[in-house]
Design an enzyme around this catalytic site. Structure first.
Site, PDB file in Angstrom:
ATOM      1  N   GLY A   1      -2.576   8.500  -4.122  1.00  0.00           N
ATOM      2  CA  GLY A   1      -1.794   9.602  -4.664  1.00  0.00           C
ATOM      3  C   GLY A   1      -0.468   9.877  -3.815  1.00  0.00           C
ATOM      4  N   ASP A   2       0.207  10.851  -4.407  1.00  0.00           N
ATOM      5  CA  ASP A   2       1.422  11.321  -3.679  1.00  0.00           C
ATOM      6  C   ASP A   2       1.506  12.721  -4.648  1.00  0.00           C
ATOM      7  OD1 ASP A   2       3.519  10.798  -1.670  1.00  0.00           O
ATOM      8  OD2 ASP A   2       4.710  11.456  -3.199  1.00  0.00           O
TER       9      ASP A   2
ATOM     10  N   SER B   1      -6.811   5.995   3.833  1.00  0.00           N
ATOM     11  CA  SER B   1      -6.725   5.304   2.395  1.00  0.00           C
ATOM     12  C   SER B   1      -6.867   3.727   3.030  1.00  0.00           C
ATOM     13  CB  SER B   1      -5.271   5.111   1.997  1.00  0.00           C
ATOM     14  OG  SER B   1      -5.072   5.968   1.088  1.00  0.00           O
TER      15      SER B   1
ATOM     16  N   LYS C   1       5.252   1.690  -3.208  1.00  0.00           N
ATOM     17  CA  LYS C   1       5.242   2.944  -3.672  1.00  0.00           C
ATOM     18  C   LYS C   1       5.643   2.761  -5.129  1.00  0.00           C
ATOM     19  CE  LYS C   1       5.012   7.385  -2.254  1.00  0.00           C
ATOM     20  NZ  LYS C   1       4.003   7.879  -1.013  1.00  0.00           N
TER      21      LYS C   1
ATOM     22  N   GLN D   1       7.376   3.862   3.989  1.00  0.00           N
ATOM     23  CA  GLN D   1       5.800   3.389   3.740  1.00  0.00           C
ATOM     24  C   GLN D   1       5.624   2.200   4.642  1.00  0.00           C
ATOM     25  OE1 GLN D   1       3.895   5.545   1.650  1.00  0.00           O
ATOM     26  NE2 GLN D   1       2.298   4.774   2.823  1.00  0.00           N
TER      27      GLN D   1
ATOM     28  N   LYS E   1       0.855  -1.050  -0.079  1.00  0.00           N
ATOM     29  CA  LYS E   1      -0.264   0.103   0.043  1.00  0.00           C
ATOM     30  C   LYS E   1       0.885   1.205  -0.080  1.00  0.00           C
ATOM     31  CE  LYS E   1      -3.639   2.310   0.335  1.00  0.00           C
ATOM     32  NZ  LYS E   1      -3.164   2.935  -0.912  1.00  0.00           N
TER      33      LYS E   1
ATOM     34  N   THR F   1      -4.223  13.754   5.241  1.00  0.00           N
ATOM     35  CA  THR F   1      -2.715  13.703   5.601  1.00  0.00           C
ATOM     36  C   THR F   1      -2.627  15.051   6.472  1.00  0.00           C
ATOM     37  OG1 THR F   1      -2.267  12.621   3.516  1.00  0.00           O
ATOM     38  CG2 THR F   1      -0.475  13.891   4.794  1.00  0.00           C
TER      39      THR F   1
HETATM   40  P1  NDP Z   1       0.926  17.997  -4.190  1.00  0.00           P
HETATM   41  O1  NDP Z   1       1.531  17.690  -5.816  1.00  0.00           O
HETATM   42  O2  NDP Z   1      -0.321  18.173  -3.977  1.00  0.00           O
HETATM   43  O3  NDP Z   1       1.816  19.204  -3.535  1.00  0.00           O
HETATM   44  C1  NDP Z   1       3.193  19.044  -3.653  1.00  0.00           C
HETATM   45  C2  NDP Z   1       3.818  20.588  -2.993  1.00  0.00           C
HETATM   46  O4  NDP Z   1       5.103  20.472  -2.921  1.00  0.00           O
HETATM   47  C3  NDP Z   1       3.477  21.605  -4.268  1.00  0.00           C
HETATM   48  O5  NDP Z   1       3.455  23.065  -3.439  1.00  0.00           O
HETATM   49  C4  NDP Z   1       4.809  21.522  -5.071  1.00  0.00           C
HETATM   50  O6  NDP Z   1       5.291  22.642  -5.647  1.00  0.00           O
HETATM   51  C5  NDP Z   1       5.825  21.434  -3.847  1.00  0.00           C
HETATM   52  N1  NDP Z   1       6.890  20.571  -4.243  1.00  0.00           N
HETATM   53  C6  NDP Z   1       6.925  19.324  -5.150  1.00  0.00           C
HETATM   54  N2  NDP Z   1       8.225  18.868  -5.315  1.00  0.00           N
HETATM   55  C7  NDP Z   1       9.142  19.904  -4.884  1.00  0.00           C
HETATM   56  C8  NDP Z   1      10.309  19.955  -5.192  1.00  0.00           C
HETATM   57  N3  NDP Z   1      11.118  19.177  -5.585  1.00  0.00           N
HETATM   58  N4  NDP Z   1      11.008  21.139  -4.764  1.00  0.00           N
HETATM   59  C9  NDP Z   1      10.254  22.040  -4.180  1.00  0.00           C
HETATM   60  N5  NDP Z   1       8.556  21.818  -3.948  1.00  0.00           N
HETATM   61  C10 NDP Z   1       8.148  20.899  -4.279  1.00  0.00           C
HETATM   62  O7  NDP Z   1       1.675  16.921  -3.223  1.00  0.00           O
HETATM   63  P2  NDP Z   1       1.325  16.454  -1.741  1.00  0.00           P
HETATM   64  O8  NDP Z   1       0.760  17.624  -1.095  1.00  0.00           O
HETATM   65  O9  NDP Z   1       0.285  15.280  -1.918  1.00  0.00           O
HETATM   66  O10 NDP Z   1       2.685  15.871  -1.030  1.00  0.00           O
HETATM   67  C11 NDP Z   1       3.494  16.693  -0.480  1.00  0.00           C
HETATM   68  C12 NDP Z   1       4.382  15.996   0.611  1.00  0.00           C
HETATM   69  O11 NDP Z   1       3.583  15.250   1.520  1.00  0.00           O
HETATM   70  C13 NDP Z   1       5.115  14.807  -0.197  1.00  0.00           C
HETATM   71  O12 NDP Z   1       6.546  14.737   0.626  1.00  0.00           O
HETATM   72  C14 NDP Z   1       4.365  13.607  -0.455  1.00  0.00           C
HETATM   73  O13 NDP Z   1       5.094  12.409  -0.312  1.00  0.00           O
HETATM   74  C15 NDP Z   1       3.897  13.710   1.212  1.00  0.00           C
HETATM   75  N6  NDP Z   1       2.807  13.015   1.370  1.00  0.00           N
HETATM   76  C16 NDP Z   1       1.600  13.140   0.811  1.00  0.00           C
HETATM   77  C17 NDP Z   1       0.382  12.247   1.245  1.00  0.00           C
HETATM   78  C18 NDP Z   1      -0.937  12.472   0.603  1.00  0.00           C
HETATM   79  O14 NDP Z   1      -1.665  11.825   1.154  1.00  0.00           O
HETATM   80  N7  NDP Z   1      -0.873  13.112  -0.492  1.00  0.00           N
HETATM   81  C19 NDP Z   1       0.398  11.191   2.426  1.00  0.00           C
HETATM   82  C20 NDP Z   1       1.783  11.601   3.122  1.00  0.00           C
HETATM   83  C21 NDP Z   1       2.871  12.179   2.786  1.00  0.00           C
HETATM   84  P3  NDP Z   1       4.832  22.904  -7.365  1.00  0.00           P
HETATM   85  O15 NDP Z   1       3.564  23.110  -7.543  1.00  0.00           O
HETATM   86  O16 NDP Z   1       5.877  23.931  -7.672  1.00  0.00           O
HETATM   87  O17 NDP Z   1       5.465  21.395  -7.861  1.00  0.00           O
HETATM   88  O1  2IT Z   2       3.364   8.954   1.576  1.00  0.00           O
HETATM   89  C1  2IT Z   2       2.144   8.552   1.625  1.00  0.00           C
HETATM   90  O2  2IT Z   2       1.936   8.002   2.960  1.00  0.00           O
HETATM   91  C2  2IT Z   2       1.222   8.976   0.802  1.00  0.00           C
HETATM   92  N1  2IT Z   2       1.323   9.291  -0.147  1.00  0.00           N
HETATM   93  C3  2IT Z   2      -0.387   8.144   0.782  1.00  0.00           C
HETATM   94  C4  2IT Z   2      -0.516   6.710   0.686  1.00  0.00           C
HETATM   95  C5  2IT Z   2      -1.716   6.078   0.276  1.00  0.00           C
HETATM   96  O3  2IT Z   2      -1.832   4.880   0.026  1.00  0.00           O
HETATM   97  O4  2IT Z   2      -2.702   6.695   0.881  1.00  0.00           O
END
Ligand code: NDP
Ligand code: 2IT
Length: 448
Positions: free
Chosen positions: A167-168, A380, A128, A113, A92, A211
């Site tokens: 998603g991520d 999830s 992942k 993860q 997952k 999250t």
């Molecule tokens: P989104 O794609 O919704 O947003 C990502 C954000 O981070 C954007 O503002 C983006 O800016 C910025 N970003 C991405 N890559 C970079 C980079 N290389 N350098 C600088 N800024 C960057 O993703 P999420 O909000 O879902 O994810 C954000 C973080 O949270 C990640 O680390 C992800 O792994 C983690 N995460 C997400 C979960 C989820 O359920 N979605 C769960 C747990 C963790 P820009 O628009 O300019 O790319």
């Molecule tokens: O980093 C994370 O935990 C996620 N992007 C969410 C993973 C999931 O299966 O909901």
């Protein structure tokens, strides 16, 4: 680090095999260093080669993703899925679409993860995936064609009882819809093979918020238990402006804090009056715009194109919610010099090892990613339960369960830390608590 020869040999092996994968090695080293007391206490781990198996993914697939852009040109991207560990449940974990995606990034995320999913208490293994496809500037039709091509290959490796992606970065509701549709078309079955689905076809209420909300539930609980404090009246820096950052901002504000920053990969905004959430959502969620537009629309805000300077803003609490290694030692030092008391991670591995040393040396309350951001995958897991039951739970039901899971993670981390080190070392505690459950299951299942 302990003086255990077993751990030293594992570390050496990881360096030899994965020295060319810096993010993966960073994640493995951090975990090995902090679980040492638990490893030393249980000779069965060495006797069964448990750590050797623990740091080696069960399966890693890489595949070609060919698709045609709006100009009729053929494009080729690399697709990945790591199926890291299935000891406690089906693989997952999310899919990341970002040009920086490579084998090292996918493996570090998959490894984290495994431990994160264990901490939720739900029966989920760790995986992942993703691609170096860059969704930025692509039309909806291009994103759809990419997602269909990606799923055409991925579908043979996944299933509701095998591996359940979500998603991520770069993968939200739009992408999950295209991926789900293609899976359903090829397999001729409706199943809960992906989470993060829209409500109209089996998604869970509160998954979008999970999250960010979970990060705040976790941090509020840690503040309460370890500092007898709360978010009320605090000034907070949040980086990123995607799914995690937006809903972290929303919940921080509802807990009485003032969030003064938001960022993207181009730069950051500082709004001393507090981020206007409606405007942030309008720009980032509704229009896929750039954060710079916030400063154009809000007179109290300033924009800087030096993204890392976000950590020079004086705040009580920092919540990095963008990406890995976004806070280095120098940024951590700056945060501390300006009075930060708490750092809790919405992003995966946003702090470098040097930054974590700075937190530790300065008694900063540190909530590590695999604990603090587990709310997304936790909901999830709840989406999978609802799909199996063919039922949908109310928002309050899911949100209540999320809150319970996050407060339990704080308790589990404190218990494990107290057993082996100091109760407020939430990093060691999370790593040990997450590891012990997976290790128990691996021991029970024999050498695989
Ligand atoms: P989104 O794609 O919704 O947003 C990502 C954000 O981070 C954007 O503002 C983006 O800016 C910025 N970003 C991405 N890559 C970079 C980079 N290389 N350098 C600088 N800024 C960057 O993703 P999420 O909000 O879902 O994810 C954000 C973080 O949270 C990640 O680390 C992800 O792994 C983690 N995460 C997400 C979960 C989820 O359920 N979605 C769960 C747990 C963790 P820009 O628009 O300019 O790319
Ligand atoms: O980093 C994370 O935990 C996620 N992007 C969410 C993973 C999931 O299966 O909901």
């Amino acid at each position: 680090m302990s003086n255990s020869p077993y751990l030293a040999s594992i570390l050496k092996q990881a360096e030899q095999r994965d020295g060319d994968k810096p993010e993966f090695l960073q994640a493995v080293k951090e975990v090995l260093a902090t679980i040492a007391p638990a490893v030393d206490a249980n000779p069965a781990y060495e006797a069964t080669g448990l750590l050797e198996r623990f740091i080696e993914p069960e399966r890693f697939v890489q595949f070609r993703v060919a698709w045609v852009d709006d100009e009729g040109k053929t494009r080729v991207n690399r697709g990945y899925r790591v199926q890291f560990n299935s000891a406690i449940g089906p693989y997952k974990g999310g899919l990341r679409l970002h040009p920086t995606v490579n084998e090292s990034i996918i493996k570090f995320l998959g490894f984290e993860q495994v431990l994160k999913n264990s901490l939720t208490g739900l029966p989920m293994g760790g995986g992942k995936g993703g691609s170096d496809f860059n969704p930025k500037g692509k039309s909806d039709a291009e994103v759809m064609r990419f997602c269909q091509a990606f799923m055409t290959e991925l579908q043979r490796h996944i299933g509701p009882f095998t591996d359940v992606p979500a998603g991520d970065i770069g993968v939200g509701g739009r992408e999950i819809g295209f991926l789900f549709g293609q899976y359903k078309r090829i397999r001729d079955e409706w199943s809960g093979v992906l989470t993060g689905k829209a409500l109209s076809y089996g998604g869970s209420l509160a998954r979008t918020e999970a999250t960010g909300y979970g990060l705040l539930y976790y941090t509020e609980e840690a503040l309460n238990k370890l500092r007898n404090d709360s978010f009320e009246g605090k000034t907070v820096a949040i980086s990123g402006s995607g799914n995690v950052a937006v809903f972290a901002t929303e919940k921080a504000q509802s807990l009485g804090a003032k969030v003064v920053t938001a960022s993207d990969s181009n730069g950051y905004v500082y709004d001393p009056n507090g981020i206007n959430l409606d405007i942030l959502k309008d720009i980032k969620v509704d229009h896929r715009g750039r954060i710079k537009e916030y400063a154009d629309r809000v007179s109290s805000a300033t924009y800087s194109d030096n993204r890392t300077d976000i950590w020079t803003v004086p705040v009580d609490i920092a919540l990095p919610c963008a990406t890995q290694n976004e806070i280095d030692g120098a940024s951590a030092k700056k945060l501390v010099d300006n009075g930060v008391k708490v750092v809790a991670e919405g992003a995966n591995m946003p702090s470098t090892p040097e930054a974590i040393d700075v937190y530790r040396d300065n008694n900063v309350l540190y909530g590590p990613a695999k604990a603090a951001n587990a709310g997304g995958v936790a909901v999830s897991g709840l989406e999978m339960s609802q799909n199996s039951e063919r039922l949908s739970w109310s928002f309050d039901d899911v949100d209540g369960r999320l809150k319970t899971i996050m407060t339990n993670i704080v308790a589990k981390s404190m218990d494990a830390a107290a057993k082996f080190s100091t109760p407020d070392d939430l990093m060691s505690g999370a790593n040990i608590a997450g590891f012990e459950k997976v290790a128990d299951a691996m021991l029970a299942q024999g050498i695989l």
